[in-house]
Structure formats: C-alpha cells, structure tokens
Write a protein that holds these residues in place. Structure first.
Motif, PDB file in Angstrom:
ATOM      1  N   UNK A 123       0.897  -1.412   0.048  1.00 44.56           N
ATOM      2  CA  UNK A 123      -0.120   0.163   0.025  1.00 44.56           C
ATOM      3  C   UNK A 123       0.910   1.191  -0.028  1.00 44.56           C
ATOM      4  N   UNK A 124       1.914   1.130   0.047  1.00 40.85           N
ATOM      5  CA  UNK A 124       3.134   2.110   0.104  1.00 40.85           C
ATOM      6  C   UNK A 124       2.640   3.171  -1.106  1.00 40.85           C
ATOM      7  N   UNK A 125       2.581   4.405  -0.934  1.00 38.38           N
ATOM      8  CA  UNK A 125       2.178   5.620  -1.692  1.00 38.38           C
ATOM      9  C   UNK A 125       3.012   6.831  -1.448  1.00 38.38           C
ATOM     10  N   UNK A 126       2.981   8.014  -2.528  1.00 38.22           N
ATOM     11  CA  UNK A 126       3.669   9.303  -2.111  1.00 38.22           C
ATOM     12  C   UNK A 126       2.690  10.115  -2.832  1.00 38.22           C
ATOM     13  N   UNK A 127       2.531  11.240  -2.193  1.00 40.96           N
ATOM     14  CA  UNK A 127       1.743  12.204  -2.617  1.00 40.96           C
ATOM     15  C   UNK A 127       2.629  13.225  -3.530  1.00 40.96           C
ATOM     16  N   UNK A 128       2.402  13.298  -4.776  1.00 46.32           N
ATOM     17  CA  UNK A 128       3.157  13.912  -5.598  1.00 46.32           C
ATOM     18  C   UNK A 128       3.440  15.580  -5.452  1.00 46.32           C
ATOM     19  N   UNK A 129       2.208  16.454  -4.913  1.00 47.90           N
ATOM     20  CA  UNK A 129       2.162  17.610  -4.601  1.00 47.90           C
ATOM     21  C   UNK A 129       3.434  17.793  -3.495  1.00 47.90           C
ATOM     22  N   UNK A 130       3.415  16.939  -2.704  1.00 46.40           N
ATOM     23  CA  UNK A 130       4.502  17.151  -1.812  1.00 46.40           C
ATOM     24  C   UNK A 130       5.862  16.996  -2.127  1.00 46.40           C
ATOM     25  N   UNK A 131       5.977  16.296  -3.256  1.00 43.40           N
ATOM     26  CA  UNK A 131       7.404  15.925  -3.798  1.00 43.40           C
ATOM     27  C   UNK A 131       7.655  17.153  -4.352  1.00 43.40           C
ATOM     28  N   UNK A 132       6.627  17.917  -4.911  1.00 48.09           N
ATOM     29  CA  UNK A 132       7.124  19.173  -5.356  1.00 48.09           C
ATOM     30  C   UNK A 132       7.482  20.405  -4.357  1.00 48.09           C
ATOM     31  N   UNK A 133       6.741  20.374  -3.217  1.00 49.82           N
ATOM     32  CA  UNK A 133       7.008  21.285  -2.352  1.00 49.82           C
ATOM     33  C   UNK A 133       8.419  20.873  -1.441  1.00 49.82           C
ATOM     34  N   UNK A 134       8.696  19.719  -1.231  1.00 48.40           N
ATOM     35  CA  UNK A 134       9.916  19.512  -0.692  1.00 48.40           C
ATOM     36  C   UNK A 134      11.105  19.581  -1.661  1.00 48.40           C
ATOM     37  N   UNK A 135      10.872  19.373  -3.081  1.00 49.14           N
ATOM     38  CA  UNK A 135      11.797  19.972  -3.977  1.00 49.14           C
ATOM     39  C   UNK A 135      12.168  21.551  -3.951  1.00 49.14           C
ATOM     40  N   UNK A 136      11.235  22.216  -3.871  1.00 47.22           N
ATOM     41  CA  UNK A 136      11.428  23.704  -3.552  1.00 47.22           C
ATOM     42  C   UNK A 136      11.960  23.913  -2.416  1.00 47.22           C
ATOM     43  N   UNK A 137      11.363  23.424  -1.373  1.00 49.13           N
ATOM     44  CA  UNK A 137      12.397  23.781  -0.064  1.00 49.13           C
ATOM     45  C   UNK A 137      13.769  23.377  -0.223  1.00 49.13           C
ATOM     46  N   UNK A 138      14.120  22.094  -0.716  1.00 48.06           N
ATOM     47  CA  UNK A 138      15.474  21.493  -0.918  1.00 48.06           C
ATOM     48  C   UNK A 138      16.623  22.342  -1.728  1.00 48.06           C
ATOM     49  N   UNK A 139      15.980  22.932  -2.888  1.00 47.74           N
ATOM     50  CA  UNK A 139      16.748  23.691  -3.671  1.00 47.74           C
ATOM     51  C   UNK A 139      17.058  25.284  -3.005  1.00 47.74           C
ATOM     52  N   UNK A 140      15.879  25.533  -2.317  1.00 50.58           N
ATOM     53  CA  UNK A 140      15.957  26.760  -1.598  1.00 50.58           C
ATOM     54  C   UNK A 140      16.760  26.668  -0.469  1.00 50.58           C
ATOM     55  N   UNK A 141      16.964  25.492   0.148  1.00 48.10           N
ATOM     56  CA  UNK A 141      17.848  25.353   1.393  1.00 48.10           C
ATOM     57  C   UNK A 141      19.307  25.376   1.013  1.00 48.10           C
ATOM     58  N   UNK A 142      19.445  24.685   0.028  1.00 46.18           N
ATOM     59  CA  UNK A 142      20.846  24.649  -0.729  1.00 46.18           C
ATOM     60  C   UNK A 142      21.362  26.027  -1.002  1.00 46.18           C
TER      61      UNK A 142
END
Length: 488
Positions: free
Chosen positions: A460-479
C-alpha cells in the motif's frame, strides 16, 4: 522561484525515479543501482567514489562565486524493502498515479522510501541553475536490513558536516531524532524426520491480505501481524489434535509487519481433519471482529494439499511455539516525554523453515539504547533456552539532534519562506543512519525532510506528488540559503 523551474525539476525527479524503478534494489543486492549511480556521475562529468559496501558518493563543485560556502552533504540510501514481488532480484516496479495525485505501485511496494529522495538528489546534480556550495551526494546500502553500509563507511568518505537527509516520510515535520534498532536472527534446531504415514490429511493454510506496514512507524496502529496470527492458528490446532508441521513461511522483511503466512501441515484423518477444516470459517470470523477496521482484507484459507516427505520434529515444534509465545511482539512501552510516541517495541518480521532449523527474525527499537539492548538480550535468552543460536545483524544507535542547532533553525526558516509554514520537529520510532554519522563524523548536524509517504514497506506504499514538488522547492531553496549563509 518560478513555476517553470519547479515543473522542470519535478519532471526530472520523476524521470529519474522511473529509471530507478527498473533496477531491482532489495537490501544486500545493490550492485546494479550502485553502478547506475556511478554511470550517472560519469555522464554529468562529476567525481565519485564507490566503497566495498557499494556505497557511492558523488561530488559536485560549488556554483561559481560560492566556492567558500559551507560544504553540504545530501544523504539517501539506495536499497528498498521489496514486498509483493515474485522475484525481487528481477522484477521492475510498475508505478500508477490516481486521480488525487498519489503514486503507488501495481501489487508491490513502491520504493519511494528512499527512491524519491535519491531522485531529488540526482536531479539536483544535473541542474546547473541551482545555486549551492560544495555538495556531496552520498547514497548508502542495506539501510533497510542492517545499515551495514553506513556502519562500514570510512571516516574520510565525506568531508561536509551539514547533512540534508531526504529519507523522511512526514512532509510537515523535520525529523530531529530517531530510535535505535537492533536486528537479530534466531535459528532454532529443527531436525527433520520422515512424515508419519497412514491415514493422515495434509493441508496448506494461508493467511493473506494483511495491511502490513513499517515495523516502526506503524507498530502502534493495531495492525494484524501474520506471525501472531499464524501462531494463534497453529496453537488452536496443536492443542486439540496431533499436528505435524512440514513448513512455515511468514513475512517478507524484518523491517515490516508481516502481512502474509503459509503453512503446510498434516493431522490424522477423520475428526481431526474435520476440526482443521472448521477452523477456516471460525478463524475468519475472528479476524473480521478483531481486525476488521485495521486490516479489512485479511483472510485465512485452508485447503487440501499433497503430502510432504519430512516434517519438523515434535520437540522442535514445541520449542518454536513456546518461543513465539514468550517474546514480546508490538509496542512494549510508550514514551513518557514524547506525546503519542512509542519508546520501545519489538517486531517479528520473518519466520521460515530452512534445512534443519526454523529461522525467526526480530527487530527491536527504542529511543533508549540500554532498553533496546535489554529487550534484545531477553529475546535471545528465550531462544537460547530452546537451544537456538542468535546472531545480531545490526545494532544502530538512537539519535537526537541538538534542538538549538542553527542548521535546524535555518531549515525551518526556509520552509516558512517557501511554503508559508514551519514544520514540527519530531523524533520518530524508526531508525535512521544519523547515529552512525554522528559517531563517525564529529561536529555533524543533520536535518531530515521528505515528502508525504504512507504505508512504506507494504504493497500500500504511496507518495503524494504535490508534496514531492513542495519538498523539491524547499530542498533547492535550502541549498541556496546555505551557500549564502556563513554561520551555520
């Protein structure tokens, strides 16, 4: 940050994740994905190292003008828990996305843990528009079943001391602490003997449809463990009739709550055989009453099968049943300081017959290392009393980040700037490699972030793609923020 840049970045992340899903990567078998990472580095013109455990570090120089910035380490692991696969060493993952933006896999675990985080790290390496200081992307092996990759890392393998760990499943949190974990394998002597001839009936008993899940994150959710269910059903039969067990196979990974079981056994024909057949209806009725809410699809099936030639000896079977009855399974103690958080637990992940032994794996977790060791020692003592040999496959220390860390404060600030809210700092009842990194690399500070991933280590593992987009934005902004900030 413009939407076009974000869209291109997410497209790249998902494209890389699609590539990873074509590469089988169960724990202990990461050679092919390690080679993929090395080839990826070659294609990007980046330097890399690969150690004897197949851990890989890829180094990317700083964006021009930021050469003196604090070096950043991006941490992920390359293995995954393979559930629902007929052949984990060959089967590709087939992802699907529903109308609500959740990605899952057809009949198997998805590998978003930790494939999505790894895909983010690789997408960053390929994008020269992202501003960053010197970056090291390190990807470890066997994180899910022993952490031997992290445990064996050379102290010189990485140089940075500020670590962004993308191996997290709680989108609205920063993981600042994790439980320790101790995995043991116990081998009970089970000398086989010839099956009794004469008028006996042979049955194959299967339990399937359990929700399973992560043996740390989901341990307090009241889900059915197929280990507990198999024991209960065997006990119900064993207490009333002459049972001979030919084989048992329960669970798929020590880090998962077992969702399925299969047993082959025989009983005398006549009333005993009728008694066994009657257990299917009564046991399924009990399953619906006990686990109807947590595991609505779980069911038991009892059907006739061909006779086996050999069975487990009576004394060995008795010892096996006693051991499973005596060792703790599930939550042992809740934390007195962390609200609604499990402090100590134990999960029996796998049980199976092998040659002349019955093998049982246990995964003990705790935020208090001494308590973890105490529980593990008590479990080993129970098995030792039955003549079993116990082996420790992994002992990973608990980890707690300094809550006043400037790096954590900076990460929280970036979430607020990018998404408009601050993540909650939490300690999670799962093990992270942070404990090894803290001991190997003095002065290290770590923040663990990630998208929303639910039901890891299960079909049943699943990932919410909208949160992938949000964490990507946080990740590159943090860098970028780390490249611009001197005092972190």
């Amino acid at each position: 940050m413009d939407n076009n840049t974000t869209t291109k970045g997410i497209d790249k992340v998902l494209a890389i994740f699609s590539q990873l899903n074509q590469i089988p990567r169960p724990s202990h078998h990461e050679e092919r994905v390690a080679e993929f990472l090395c080839e990826y580095a070659r294609q990007q013109g980046l330097s890399f190292e690969r150690d004897a455990q197949n851990c890989v570090v890829i180094r990317k120089p700083a964006t021009p003008g930021f050469e003196d910035a604090v070096p950043v380490v991006v941490l992920n692991h390359m293995d995954m828990v393979c559930v629902g696969m007929d052949n984990p060493l060959e089967d590709a993952i087939q992802p699907v996305v529903d109308e609500n933006g959740w990605m899952s896999a057809k009949g198997t675990s998805l590998g978003a843990d930790n494939g999505i985080g790894l895909s983010m790290a690789l997408a960053m390496l390929a994008d020269d528009s992202i501003v960053h200081g010197p970056v090291e992307v390190i990807t470890t092996t066997n994180e899910e079943d022993g952490m031997t990759g992290a445990a064996a890392l050379d102290p010189e393998f990485i140089r940075g001391r500020r670590v962004i760990n993308l191996d997290s499943e709680d989108y609205d949190t920063i993981t600042t602490g994790a439980a320790g974990a101790l995995i043991q394998v116990h081998r009970l002597p089970a000398q086989r003997r010839a099956a009794t001839g004469g008028k006996r009936r042979w049955f194959r008993i299967t339990i399937e449809g359990g929700k399973g899940g992560h043996s740390g994150v989901d341990i307090a959710k009241g889900r059915a463990s197929a280990v507990v269910l198999a024991w209960a059903l065997l006990a119900a039969i064993y207490n009333d009739v002459d049972l001979e067990l030919a084989s048992i196979k329960v669970g798929e990974a020590s880090a998962s709550i077992a969702s399925a079981a299969e047993m082959v056994l025989s009983v005398p024909s006549g009333e005993a055989a009728e008694f066994v057949k009657e257990q299917e209806a009564s046991f399924n009725e009990w399953l619906r009453a006990e686990y109807g809410d947590s595991d609505p699809d779980i069911r038991c099936r009892i059907e006739k099968t061909a006779p086996a030639n050999t069975v487990v000896g009576e004394e060995a079977f008795h010892h096996f049943m006693e051991c499973l009855e005596q060792i703790p399974q599930g939550v042992i103690e809740m934390s007195k300081t962390l609200e609604d958080t499990v402090e100590t637990s134990n999960n029996v992940g796998r049980v199976f017959t092998e040659d002349d032994s019955i093998v049982v794996t246990t995964h003990t977790r705790s935020f208090i290392d001494d308590d973890m060791r105490k529980v593990a020692a008590e479990i080993a003592a129970v098995f030792a009393e039955a003549g079993a040999v116990s082996e420790t496959l992994m002992e990973a220390p608990a980890w707690q980040e300094n809550p006043d860390s400037p790096f954590l404060a900076l990460t929280s600030d970036v979430f607020n700037e990018v998404l408009g809210w601050r993540p909650r700092p939490v300690a999670m009842h799962f093990v992270l490699e942070a404990g090894y990194f803290v001991s190997k690399y003095p002065g290290i500070q770590m923040a663990s972030i990630g998208p929303r991933i639910v039901e890891p280590h299960s079909t049943s593992e699943r990932v919410l793609l909208s949160t992938v987009a949000d964490i990507w934005k946080v990740f590159i902004a943090l860098l970028k923020k780390m490249a611009e900030t001197k005092d972190i």
